[in-house]
Motif scaffolding. Sequence first.
Motif, PDB file in Angstrom:
ATOM      1  N   ILE A 223       2.389  -4.540  -1.296  1.00 44.77           N
ATOM      2  CA  ILE A 223       3.182  -3.417  -1.099  1.00 44.77           C
ATOM      3  C   ILE A 223       2.493  -2.348  -0.462  1.00 44.77           C
ATOM      4  N   GLY A 224       1.220  -2.216  -0.775  1.00 47.13           N
ATOM      5  CA  GLY A 224       0.440  -0.939   0.091  1.00 47.13           C
ATOM      6  C   GLY A 224       0.471  -1.388   1.567  1.00 47.13           C
ATOM      7  N   VAL A 225       0.338  -2.548   1.814  1.00 49.28           N
ATOM      8  CA  VAL A 225       0.038  -3.035   3.269  1.00 49.28           C
ATOM      9  C   VAL A 225       1.474  -2.716   4.052  1.00 49.28           C
ATOM     10  N   LEU A 226       2.582  -3.039   3.253  1.00 51.17           N
ATOM     11  CA  LEU A 226       4.022  -3.079   3.952  1.00 51.17           C
ATOM     12  C   LEU A 226       4.833  -1.933   3.702  1.00 51.17           C
ATOM     13  N   ILE A 227       4.184  -0.757   3.461  1.00 47.91           N
ATOM     14  CA  ILE A 227       4.774   0.534   3.387  1.00 47.91           C
ATOM     15  C   ILE A 227       5.352   0.881   4.731  1.00 47.91           C
ATOM     16  N   PRO A 228       4.785   0.804   5.915  1.00 48.83           N
ATOM     17  CA  PRO A 228       5.782   1.136   6.971  1.00 48.83           C
ATOM     18  C   PRO A 228       6.587   0.265   7.097  1.00 48.83           C
ATOM     19  N   ALA A 229       6.734  -1.135   7.143  1.00 49.87           N
ATOM     20  CA  ALA A 229       7.974  -1.826   6.954  1.00 49.87           C
ATOM     21  C   ALA A 229       9.170  -1.717   6.018  1.00 49.87           C
ATOM     22  N   PHE A 230       8.624  -1.215   4.971  1.00 50.23           N
ATOM     23  CA  PHE A 230       9.786  -0.892   3.975  1.00 50.23           C
ATOM     24  C   PHE A 230      10.462   0.613   4.447  1.00 50.23           C
ATOM     25  N   GLU A 231       9.763   1.551   4.933  1.00 52.41           N
ATOM     26  CA  GLU A 231      10.195   2.558   5.241  1.00 52.41           C
ATOM     27  C   GLU A 231      10.896   2.611   6.982  1.00 52.41           C
ATOM     28  N   GLU A 232      10.480   1.580   7.487  1.00 51.02           N
ATOM     29  CA  GLU A 232      11.044   0.988   8.799  1.00 51.02           C
ATOM     30  C   GLU A 232      10.565   2.457   9.816  1.00 51.02           C
ATOM     31  N   ASN A 233       9.092   2.530   9.652  1.00 45.30           N
ATOM     32  CA  ASN A 233       8.452   3.613  10.311  1.00 45.30           C
ATOM     33  C   ASN A 233       7.325   2.865  10.931  1.00 45.30           C
ATOM     34  N   TYR A 234       7.440   2.084  11.964  1.00 47.44           N
ATOM     35  CA  TYR A 234       6.213   1.271  12.514  1.00 47.44           C
ATOM     36  C   TYR A 234       5.271   2.206  13.197  1.00 47.44           C
ATOM     37  N   ASP A 235       5.682   3.293  13.430  1.00 44.29           N
ATOM     38  CA  ASP A 235       4.667   4.199  14.383  1.00 44.29           C
ATOM     39  C   ASP A 235       3.806   5.183  13.212  1.00 44.29           C
ATOM     40  N   MET A 236       3.938   4.921  11.991  1.00 41.85           N
ATOM     41  CA  MET A 236       3.644   5.801  11.172  1.00 41.85           C
ATOM     42  C   MET A 236       1.855   5.818  11.219  1.00 41.85           C
ATOM     43  N   PRO A 237       1.289   7.162  11.375  1.00 43.97           N
ATOM     44  CA  PRO A 237      -0.061   7.327  11.518  1.00 43.97           C
ATOM     45  C   PRO A 237      -0.882   6.576  10.136  1.00 43.97           C
ATOM     46  N   ALA A 238      -2.124   6.117  10.708  1.00 38.45           N
ATOM     47  CA  ALA A 238      -2.930   5.483   9.749  1.00 38.45           C
ATOM     48  C   ALA A 238      -3.220   6.538   8.556  1.00 38.45           C
ATOM     49  N   GLY A 239      -3.407   7.660   8.738  1.00 37.09           N
ATOM     50  CA  GLY A 239      -3.830   8.708   7.586  1.00 37.09           C
ATOM     51  C   GLY A 239      -2.754   8.936   6.577  1.00 37.09           C
ATOM     52  N   ARG A 240      -1.515   8.808   7.170  1.00 44.63           N
ATOM     53  CA  ARG A 240      -0.282   9.022   6.232  1.00 44.63           C
ATOM     54  C   ARG A 240       0.074   7.747   5.443  1.00 44.63           C
ATOM     55  N   HIS A 241      -0.011   6.425   6.282  1.00 39.35           N
ATOM     56  CA  HIS A 241      -0.010   5.039   5.388  1.00 39.35           C
ATOM     57  C   HIS A 241      -1.052   5.030   4.493  1.00 39.35           C
ATOM     58  N   LEU A 242      -2.213   5.455   4.508  1.00 39.83           N
ATOM     59  CA  LEU A 242      -3.339   5.238   3.528  1.00 39.83           C
ATOM     60  C   LEU A 242      -2.885   6.158   2.370  1.00 39.83           C
ATOM     61  N   ALA A 243      -2.362   7.469   2.727  1.00 40.62           N
ATOM     62  CA  ALA A 243      -2.220   8.325   1.547  1.00 40.62           C
ATOM     63  C   ALA A 243      -1.025   7.849   0.715  1.00 40.62           C
ATOM     64  N   GLU A 244      -0.146   7.091   1.331  1.00 44.16           N
ATOM     65  CA  GLU A 244       1.162   6.537   0.773  1.00 44.16           C
ATOM     66  C   GLU A 244       0.820   5.399   0.059  1.00 44.16           C
ATOM     67  N   ALA A 245      -0.044   4.415   0.472  1.00 41.34           N
ATOM     68  CA  ALA A 245      -0.468   3.100   0.060  1.00 41.34           C
ATOM     69  C   ALA A 245      -1.537   3.233  -1.043  1.00 41.34           C
ATOM     70  N   ALA A 246      -2.165   4.609  -1.076  1.00 36.56           N
ATOM     71  CA  ALA A 246      -3.453   4.761  -1.973  1.00 36.56           C
ATOM     72  C   ALA A 246      -3.066   4.383  -3.591  1.00 36.56           C
ATOM     73  N   PRO A 247      -1.886   4.964  -3.957  1.00 40.69           N
ATOM     74  CA  PRO A 247      -1.569   4.445  -5.589  1.00 40.69           C
ATOM     75  C   PRO A 247      -1.260   2.915  -5.764  1.00 40.69           C
ATOM     76  N   PHE A 248      -1.000   2.149  -4.567  1.00 41.32           N
ATOM     77  CA  PHE A 248      -0.783   0.659  -4.901  1.00 41.32           C
ATOM     78  C   PHE A 248      -2.053   0.003  -4.634  1.00 41.32           C
ATOM     79  N   PHE A 249      -3.041   0.662  -3.733  1.00 38.07           N
ATOM     80  CA  PHE A 249      -4.509   0.072  -3.805  1.00 38.07           C
ATOM     81  C   PHE A 249      -5.246   0.525  -5.068  1.00 38.07           C
ATOM     82  N   GLY A 250      -5.048   1.590  -5.541  1.00 39.21           N
ATOM     83  CA  GLY A 250      -5.815   2.012  -6.631  1.00 39.21           C
ATOM     84  C   GLY A 250      -5.290   1.209  -7.927  1.00 39.21           C
ATOM     85  N   GLY A 251      -3.999   0.956  -8.130  1.00 42.02           N
ATOM     86  CA  GLY A 251      -3.482   0.243  -9.120  1.00 42.02           C
ATOM     87  C   GLY A 251      -3.989  -1.372  -9.186  1.00 42.02           C
TER      88      GLY A 251
END
Length: 118
Positions: A36-64
Motif C-alpha cells: 500500500i505504501g508503494v502504491l499510494i500514487p496509483a491510489f491517488e491517481e497522482n503519478y507525478d507525486m514528488p518523492a518527498g510527499r510520497h514518502l511522507a504519506e507512505a511512512a505510516p504504512f512502512f512503519g506499521g
Amino acid sequence: MRSAPHPPRSLGGGWTSTLVIDVVVTLVAATALAGIGVLIPAFEENYDMPAGRHLAEAAPFFGGAALLVASLVVTALMVRSGSVRRRRASLVTTAVRLGVLLAGAVAFVVYGTLTYGV
C-alpha cells in the motif's frame, strides 16, 4: 549419582499451530502494508507525486510493516528462551497480535461494505 537435566516443556500442538499462523498472518499483513505504501500514487491517481510527499504519506504504512516484523522477531526470541514465563508472555503476545490483525481486517471489510455497498 547425578540426575540428568529435564528437557524444557514443549509448547504443545495448539500453541505451535498458533505460532505458525501468527507468522504467516503477520508477514502477509506486513507485505500488504508495504505494498500500500508503494502504491499510494496509483491510489491517488497522482503519478507525478514528488518523492518527498510520497514518502511522507507512505511512512505510516512502512512503519506499521516494520513494527509488525519487529514484534514478530521479539516474539520468536522470547519463545526460544528457556524461561517458561517468557514463553507464556510470547504466546499471549502472539494471541494479542492475531486479535489486532483480525480486528483490523474486519474493520476494513465493514468500512468498505458500509461505504461502497455490497
